[in-house]
Design a protein around this motif. Structure first.
Motif, PDB file in Angstrom:
ATOM      1  N   VAL A 181       0.853  -1.183   0.000  1.00 37.52           N
ATOM      2  CA  VAL A 181       0.000   0.000   0.000  1.00 37.52           C
ATOM      3  C   VAL A 181       0.891   1.235   0.000  1.00 37.52           C
ATOM      4  O   VAL A 181       1.893   1.295   0.713  1.00 37.52           O
ATOM      5  N   THR A 182       0.543   2.201  -0.847  1.00 37.42           N
ATOM      6  CA  THR A 182       1.295   3.453  -0.950  1.00 37.42           C
ATOM      7  C   THR A 182       0.359   4.628  -0.683  1.00 37.42           C
ATOM      8  O   THR A 182      -0.809   4.603  -1.075  1.00 37.42           O
ATOM      9  N   ALA A 183       0.881   5.657  -0.021  1.00 37.05           N
ATOM     10  CA  ALA A 183       0.122   6.880   0.245  1.00 37.05           C
ATOM     11  C   ALA A 183       0.927   8.064  -0.266  1.00 37.05           C
ATOM     12  O   ALA A 183       2.162   8.043  -0.229  1.00 37.05           O
ATOM     13  N   SER A 184       0.236   9.088  -0.714  1.00 40.68           N
ATOM     14  CA  SER A 184       0.932  10.169  -1.406  1.00 40.68           C
ATOM     15  C   SER A 184       0.339  11.531  -1.082  1.00 40.68           C
ATOM     16  O   SER A 184      -0.783  11.654  -0.573  1.00 40.68           O
ATOM     17  N   GLN A 185       1.129  12.558  -1.422  1.00 37.70           N
ATOM     18  CA  GLN A 185       0.655  13.931  -1.287  1.00 37.70           C
ATOM     19  C   GLN A 185      -0.467  14.260  -2.269  1.00 37.70           C
ATOM     20  O   GLN A 185      -1.106  15.317  -2.152  1.00 37.70           O
ATOM     21  N   TYR A 202      -2.991   3.640  -3.003  1.00 37.44           N
ATOM     22  CA  TYR A 202      -3.224   2.496  -3.887  1.00 37.44           C
ATOM     23  C   TYR A 202      -2.737   1.231  -3.206  1.00 37.44           C
ATOM     24  O   TYR A 202      -1.713   1.232  -2.513  1.00 37.44           O
ATOM     25  N   VAL A 203      -3.495   0.154  -3.422  1.00 36.76           N
ATOM     26  CA  VAL A 203      -3.075  -1.172  -2.976  1.00 36.76           C
ATOM     27  C   VAL A 203      -2.584  -1.934  -4.194  1.00 36.76           C
ATOM     28  O   VAL A 203      -3.310  -2.104  -5.176  1.00 36.76           O
ATOM     29  N   TRP A 204      -1.331  -2.393  -4.120  1.00 37.86           N
ATOM     30  CA  TRP A 204      -0.698  -3.084  -5.234  1.00 37.86           C
ATOM     31  C   TRP A 204      -0.611  -4.573  -4.934  1.00 37.86           C
ATOM     32  O   TRP A 204      -0.154  -4.971  -3.864  1.00 37.86           O
ATOM     33  N   SER A 205      -1.056  -5.389  -5.892  1.00 33.79           N
ATOM     34  CA  SER A 205      -0.962  -6.836  -5.748  1.00 33.79           C
ATOM     35  C   SER A 205      -0.470  -7.439  -7.053  1.00 33.79           C
ATOM     36  O   SER A 205      -0.660  -6.866  -8.130  1.00 33.79           O
ATOM     37  N   GLN A 206       0.166  -8.581  -6.947  1.00 34.73           N
ATOM     38  CA  GLN A 206       0.714  -9.231  -8.128  1.00 34.73           C
ATOM     39  C   GLN A 206      -0.313 -10.156  -8.783  1.00 34.73           C
ATOM     40  O   GLN A 206      -1.012 -10.902  -8.097  1.00 34.73           O
ATOM     41  N   SER A 207      -0.392 -10.066 -10.106  1.00 33.79           N
ATOM     42  CA  SER A 207      -1.273 -10.936 -10.890  1.00 33.79           C
ATOM     43  C   SER A 207      -0.600 -11.239 -12.223  1.00 33.79           C
ATOM     44  O   SER A 207       0.224 -10.446 -12.698  1.00 33.79           O
ATOM     45  N   PRO A 208      -0.936 -12.363 -12.856  1.00 27.92           N
ATOM     46  CA  PRO A 208      -0.285 -12.725 -14.128  1.00 27.92           C
ATOM     47  C   PRO A 208      -0.658 -11.768 -15.253  1.00 27.92           C
ATOM     48  O   PRO A 208      -1.819 -11.375 -15.398  1.00 27.92           O
TER      49      PRO A 208
END
Length: 396
Positions: free
Chosen positions: A71-75, A80-86
């Protein structure tokens, strides 16, 4: 006890960092709008992927060890939540973002996954904390906001082990403990020293910085029964809510901006003084023990110099570099006058658990700093009496 592992990641500040479960990868923000995933190859860390979705500087990153989600947070007021998928064309695993509906109108400043990894908390400049859980029907993360009593930007958060309570430090000079209970997500929590009935947005504790400094960092002990917070008045405060008993440790050096518990009786804190320091104690008393950076020996000096630019470490290059980064017109010897005895040469932005041993005790911690370095420290390697102020620790 082992020597610190020092890695020169970049020539730009490392705003925050988070390792994956087996510590084979690390996600970093280099003070821009991208998250960089590094993989260790030999003795160096190499960028393998760039997560590009934010419009402004990423302020915080957290990597869930079990679900392997970032999970990333920004100014830019987003997370956004990032997950791996094919990948549908190549079949290789790629990182894909999922939208988070934060509903905030100011920058997001800090983010942390809950212990069960079924929700996360996003601090913000909107005087609110967004508690986000997944909505499977719409395939996005939705937020409920904690707002009670908050009067300024929330600078840090930390989850209680029970997955319900949340500590928050704010620029209104207060550290608070909230209930972040969500009915459809959480089971009814057992009673704790912080309270028995814990409906959402209840303030279970509120503690002021003794001399009126911003609360930069907060952290629950491994049991969750003790709270520590660091504030801009150069103090560390440890709260036992049962009494309540509050220990205030005033330090003579510059303020700490980040901390982590390594055991129920030990804390590592770091910040503007460029070195991680260790505090230890119990409900009876707390005290500063020492530093993980031995500034009294030649070890820190030689290791600090090891982060140079390899084959470009020449007199001519150092002259140019000092003119560019320090405004010095002299040669390499001029830089020695302002080079610190510590390994980190600028503010430490984040300290996090790196290696956890049996019984949940943290054996190693990692730090990142404005100097672009990532350092792994052995918690047992405490230098007693080695703590020096940043201005005192100049090379002579």
């Amino acid at each position: 006890m082992s020597a610190p592992e020092v890695y020169s990641i970049a020539q730009t500040p490392v705003t925050c960092h988070a390792f994956n479960a087996d510590r084979s990868q690390v996600a970093l923000s280099l003070n821009d709008n991208n998250a960089y995933i590094y993989v260790k190859q030999g003795k160096e860390w190499v960028v393998t992927e760039i997560l590009a979705e934010h419009d402004k500087v990423i302020t915080s990153i957290d990597w869930a060890p079990t679900s392997n989600r970032i999970v990333t947070a920004s100014q830019d007021r987003n997370a956004y939540v990032w997950s791996q998928s094919p990948d549908p064309h190549t079949g290789t695993l790629v990182w894909k973002p999922t939208l988070v509906l934060l509903r905030i109108n100011r920058a997001a400043t800090f983010v942390r996954w809950s212990p069960n990894e079924d929700k996360f908390a996003v601090a913000s400049g909107a005087r609110a904390i967004a508690i986000c859980s997944f909505d499977p029907e719409n395939n996005w993360w939705v937020a409920k906001q904690l707002k009670k009593s908050i009067r300024s930007t929330v600078l840090s958060v930390d989850w209680h082990p029970n997955n319900v309570l949340l500590a928050a430090g704010s620029a209104d000079m207060k550290a608070r403990v909230f209930s972040a209970y969500i009915k459809d997500v959480d089971k009814r929590p057992a009673p704790t020293v912080w309270g028995e009935k814990l409906p959402f947005n209840i303030v279970c504790g509120e503690y002021a910085s003794p001399a009126g400094g911003w609360v930069h960092a907060v952290g629950f002990s491994p049991s969750g029964d003790v709270l520590a917070f660091a504030s801009h008045d150069s103090s560390i405060n440890i709260v036992y809510p049962g009494g309540p008993v509050i220990h205030n440790i005033r330090i003579s050096t510059l303020p700490h901006v980040t901390l982590t518990w390594t055991a129920e009786d030990s804390i590592v804190a770091a910040g503007h003084d460029c070195q991680p320091v260790v505090f230890s104690g119990s409900e009876a008393t707390w005290m500063l023990v020492g530093t993980l950076d031995d500034t009294t020996s030649g070890g820190a000096k030689s290791t600090a110099r090891a982060g140079s630019v390899g084959r470009l470490n020449s007199t001519a290059f150092n002259t140019f570099r000092n003119a560019d980064t320090r405004g010095h017109a002299g040669g390499a010897d001029v830089a020695a006058d302002t080079e610190l005895l510590t390994i980190h040469q600028n503010t430490i932005t984040s300290v996090r658990p790196y290696e956890v041993g049996a019984g949940g005790t943290v054996n190693k911690v990692s730090t990142s700093g404005v100097d672009g370095k990532l350092v792994v420290w052995d918690v047992a390697a405490v230098s007693v009496g080695g703590v020096t102020g940043r201005l005192e620790a100049m090379r002579t």
